[in-house]
Scaffold this motif. Structure first.
Motif, PDB file in Angstrom:
ATOM      1  N   PHE A  13       0.843  -1.198   0.000  1.00 43.06           N
ATOM      2  CA  PHE A  13       0.000   0.000   0.000  1.00 43.06           C
ATOM      3  C   PHE A  13       0.876   1.245   0.000  1.00 43.06           C
ATOM      4  N   ASP A  14       0.612   2.155  -0.931  1.00 42.25           N
ATOM      5  CA  ASP A  14       1.154   3.499  -0.835  1.00 42.25           C
ATOM      6  C   ASP A  14       0.406   4.190   0.312  1.00 42.25           C
ATOM      7  N   ARG A  15       0.994   5.237   0.888  1.00 41.84           N
ATOM      8  CA  ARG A  15       0.337   5.886   2.021  1.00 41.84           C
ATOM      9  C   ARG A  15      -0.532   7.068   1.574  1.00 41.84           C
ATOM     10  N   ASP A  16       0.109   8.200   1.241  1.00 44.03           N
ATOM     11  CA  ASP A  16      -0.669   9.417   0.945  1.00 44.03           C
ATOM     12  C   ASP A  16      -1.525   9.226  -0.309  1.00 44.03           C
ATOM     13  N   GLY A  17      -2.811   9.393  -0.178  1.00 46.90           N
ATOM     14  CA  GLY A  17      -3.728   9.214  -1.300  1.00 46.90           C
ATOM     15  C   GLY A  17      -4.405   7.853  -1.294  1.00 46.90           C
ATOM     16  N   VAL A  18      -3.827   6.911  -0.536  1.00 47.39           N
ATOM     17  CA  VAL A  18      -4.419   5.574  -0.462  1.00 47.39           C
ATOM     18  C   VAL A  18      -4.872   5.294   0.981  1.00 47.39           C
ATOM     19  N   ASN A  40      -5.228  13.216  -7.271  1.00 46.71           N
ATOM     20  CA  ASN A  40      -4.863  14.381  -8.081  1.00 46.71           C
ATOM     21  C   ASN A  40      -3.668  14.105  -8.992  1.00 46.71           C
ATOM     22  N   HIS A  41      -3.076  12.900  -8.900  1.00 51.34           N
ATOM     23  CA  HIS A  41      -1.896  12.608  -9.725  1.00 51.34           C
ATOM     24  C   HIS A  41      -2.301  12.347 -11.184  1.00 51.34           C
ATOM     25  N   PRO A  42      -1.541  12.887 -12.126  1.00 57.01           N
ATOM     26  CA  PRO A  42      -1.814  12.593 -13.538  1.00 57.01           C
ATOM     27  C   PRO A  42      -1.511  11.125 -13.843  1.00 57.01           C
TER      28      PRO A  42
HETATM   29 MG   LIG Z   1       0.487   8.537  -2.983  1.00 54.48          MG
END
Ligand SMILES: [Mg+2]
Length: 178
Positions: free
Chosen positions: A9-14, A150-152
């Motif tokens: 798992f990625d942290r920020d955004g997930v 918000n990531h492209p």
């Molecule tokens: Mg992230």
């Protein structure tokens, strides 16, 4: 110990709401995404390790100490609860000598695979940025899920969902039992 696959798992955004271009440096600003505990718990109940792989360059920028980052992760683990606790946490800090851990290099995943007996070929990654997806591909983790934030989007993941609420039914349907 017998090898088992992991869900990375990625942290920020997930795990928590994305701070955008900035960083989360205080627990009061760490906003767990609704349903992420259920998603982590589902992966664990299917037999996977749950592993957090996070880039926190705020450490080398002097915005947070490594001890405070670890304390924040302790709070996160507590808030997730026993059934959704991460088995292992791996951080890129940007400090000298840690370049191989910088996404999209595979270092964070390879470090986790040295800490736990992880079967990478059956592992999954859930992230919100291209660098997460590419890190998984470079580490030999074939199954990837992108949570749109918000990531492209430059690199296609195997699956894409628009929210954590949509992540849970996807995992229920697609994540094989170990
Ligand atoms: Mg992230």
């Amino acid at each position: 110990m017998e090898k088992r696959p992991a869900v990375f798992f990625d942290r920020d955004g997930v795990v928590n709401r994305s701070p955008g271009a900035g960083y989360v440096t205080r627990w009061q600003d760490f906003e767990l995404n609704e349903g992420i505990d259920a998603a982590v718990s589902l992966c664990k109940s299917r037999g996977y390790y749950a592993v957090l792989v996070t880039s926190q360059r705020c450490v080398s920028k002097g915005l947070i100490s490594i001890d405070t980052l670890h304390a924040l992760h302790d709070e996160m683990q507590h808030a997730l609860g026993a059934s959704a606790k991460f088995d292992s946490i791996h951080e890129f800090t940007g400090l000298p000598g840690t370049e191989s851990l910088e996404k999209p290099n595979p270092g964070l995943i390879l470090e986790a695979a040295r800490a736990l007996p992880i079967d990478l070929e059956r592992s999954w990654l859930i992230g919100d940025a291209d660098r997460d997806i590419v890190m998984a591909q470079r580490a030999g983790v074939p199954s990837t899920v992108r949570v749109l934030t918000n990531h492209p989007v430059g690199v296609e993941a195997m699956f894409t969902v628009d929210s954590i609420a949509a992540l849970i039914p996807l995992l229920e349907l697609r994540l094989p039992f170990v």
